[in-house]
Design an enzyme around this catalytic site. Sequence first.
Site, mmCIF file in Angstrom:
data_model
loop_
_atom_site.group_PDB
_atom_site.id
_atom_site.type_symbol
_atom_site.label_atom_id
_atom_site.label_comp_id
_atom_site.label_asym_id
_atom_site.label_seq_id
_atom_site.Cartn_x
_atom_site.Cartn_y
_atom_site.Cartn_z
ATOM 1 N N PHE A 136 -7.372 -9.522 -1.240
ATOM 2 C CA PHE A 136 -7.622 -8.099 -1.881
ATOM 3 C C PHE A 136 -6.987 -6.950 -1.158
ATOM 4 O O PHE A 136 -6.724 -6.988 0.024
ATOM 5 C CB PHE A 136 -9.232 -7.885 -1.281
ATOM 6 C CG PHE A 136 -9.765 -6.530 -1.788
ATOM 7 C CD1 PHE A 136 -10.442 -6.307 -3.140
ATOM 8 C CD2 PHE A 136 -9.779 -5.511 -1.072
ATOM 9 C CE1 PHE A 136 -10.774 -5.345 -3.575
ATOM 10 C CE2 PHE A 136 -10.202 -3.975 -1.590
ATOM 11 C CZ PHE A 136 -10.728 -4.067 -2.839
ATOM 12 N N ASP A 220 -0.982 -6.419 5.367
ATOM 13 C CA ASP A 220 -2.181 -5.614 4.777
ATOM 14 C C ASP A 220 -3.129 -5.750 5.995
ATOM 15 O O ASP A 220 -4.005 -6.582 6.165
ATOM 16 C CB ASP A 220 -2.825 -6.138 3.572
ATOM 17 C CG ASP A 220 -4.067 -5.136 3.094
ATOM 18 O OD1 ASP A 220 -4.539 -4.283 3.931
ATOM 19 O OD2 ASP A 220 -4.410 -5.134 1.844
ATOM 20 N N LYS A 249 -9.038 1.960 6.862
ATOM 21 C CA LYS A 249 -10.411 2.074 7.213
ATOM 22 C C LYS A 249 -10.635 2.482 8.879
ATOM 23 O O LYS A 249 -11.007 3.571 8.676
ATOM 24 C CB LYS A 249 -10.855 0.336 7.196
ATOM 25 C CG LYS A 249 -10.969 -0.091 5.863
ATOM 26 C CD LYS A 249 -11.797 -1.248 5.610
ATOM 27 C CE LYS A 249 -12.174 -1.505 4.062
ATOM 28 N NZ LYS A 249 -11.387 -2.193 3.073
HETATM 29 C C1 LIG Z 1 -10.834 -2.154 2.021
HETATM 30 C C2 LIG Z 1 -9.429 -2.781 1.981
HETATM 31 C C3 LIG Z 1 -8.476 -2.065 0.973
HETATM 32 C C4 LIG Z 1 -8.834 -0.804 0.131
HETATM 33 O O1 LIG Z 1 -8.779 0.224 1.043
HETATM 34 P P1 LIG Z 1 -9.491 1.494 0.343
HETATM 35 O O2 LIG Z 1 -9.520 2.504 1.703
HETATM 36 O O3 LIG Z 1 -10.698 0.893 -0.117
HETATM 37 O O4 LIG Z 1 -8.475 1.907 -0.778
HETATM 38 C C5 LIG Z 1 -7.291 -2.795 0.793
HETATM 39 N N1 LIG Z 1 -6.962 -3.915 1.538
HETATM 40 C C6 LIG Z 1 -7.884 -4.557 2.339
HETATM 41 C C7 LIG Z 1 -7.355 -5.722 3.116
HETATM 42 C C8 LIG Z 1 -9.355 -3.931 2.649
HETATM 43 O O5 LIG Z 1 -10.025 -4.552 3.206
#
Ligand SMILES: *Cc1c(COP(=O)(O)O)cnc(C)c1O
Length: 391
Positions: A136, A220, A249
């Site tokens: 994701f 990521d 986050k």
């Molecule tokens: C939450 C998340 C995203 C997206 O972040 P947003 O701030 O909602 O755009 C991307 N990668 C990972 C692994 C995430 O957990």
Amino acid sequence: MKNFKEIDDQYVAHSYARFPVLIQSGKGVYVYDDEGKKYIDFTSGIGVNSLGYQYEAWVQAVREQAGTIAHTSNLFYNEPMLELAEKLVTRAGMKKVFFGNSGAEANEAIIKAARKYANDHYHGRRTEICTLNNSFHGRTMETLSATGQEVFHQDFFPMPTGFQYADPNLEDVKAKTNEHTAAILLEMIQGEGGVVPLDPKFVQDVADLCKENDWLLMVDEVQTGIGRCGTFFAYEQFGIQPDLVSSAKGLGGGLPIGAALIGEKCEDVFQPGDHGSTFGGNPIVCAGANVVIDTLTPAFLDEVKEKGDYLKSELSKLPHVVQVDGLGMMLGVQFDEMKGIDVVNACLKKGALFLTAKDRLRLLPPLVMTKAEIDEGLNILKDVLSHWEEA
Ligand SMILES: *Cc1c(COP(=O)(O)O)cnc(C)c1O
């Protein structure tokens, strides 16, 4: 506010399924709804409120900055942003940082950096980025396309092209990469995918493969980073040094921020005019983030690891639990028969907030949660699970 559900129904786009709770305030690891009901929080606003609610130093820094200057645009310098840039780049062992406002935006930035590097060095021959199935990476069109889950794509065609999806094993990564590959993008633990950690040997093999081929290794760390897994970034526990890292986050401690960390290879990829974001490096947001970074001392991170290990072992002892995965205070629980969402709803009634990830229960408590508070939440969960048949 009595009619909050009707107002939401009438005026807010129905892009989320929400729990029927209006959260009004928070203090420490607790939140309170509009009727004054108290909940112990194992969600941190999906890994965002890493220092809990109303963390004193954070509130003070944000208030003070709001009373000084709220926004400057990125055409000018501002002190909190420069301070944060130095801290982040140093802690990550990287060279540069680009600031945006979200995880998706941070991923967009590292994808653009990778594409530009590939174009600078390979003149249009390397256009593909390999990501993993079940990953994701965000909700913008590009990061959605990077996300290796068909269900997120199906209603939004045409998707941006240039992504290949591999299973998390070396053979499949080799099968999905070739002379057109520019980069490989990984989450160390697939968060939305169910809290599924990658095998460290696989991660190291991918890192070696990247090195051999001059493919950029991108990680990521939007969910796993900023202390969540017991180290500043989770990749430190996998023995690799990525070329590009995305963070978001937990970084702002409750305010919107995204950061793209850029290593040596791509250090000079971005030139004036190549990328931008109006709110990127906003001084209030950066003032909050500076407090988050300052709080994450080595001793604090050791505690996260220790509390996470404790939480993991206690969760494993609960009835109906068949597996607990994750690192530090990012954990996923697989039950024998019940689905995560049903457990979340039962715990909500009893005053504890949890998340799901796929069919699993997901825990992302504030990093400041104490052992005693962990026990308090575990007791609610234990109560729910031990009386499941009667419920
Ligand atoms: C939450 C998340 C995203 C997206 O972040 P947003 O701030 O909602 O755009 C991307 N990668 C990972 C692994 C995430 O957990």
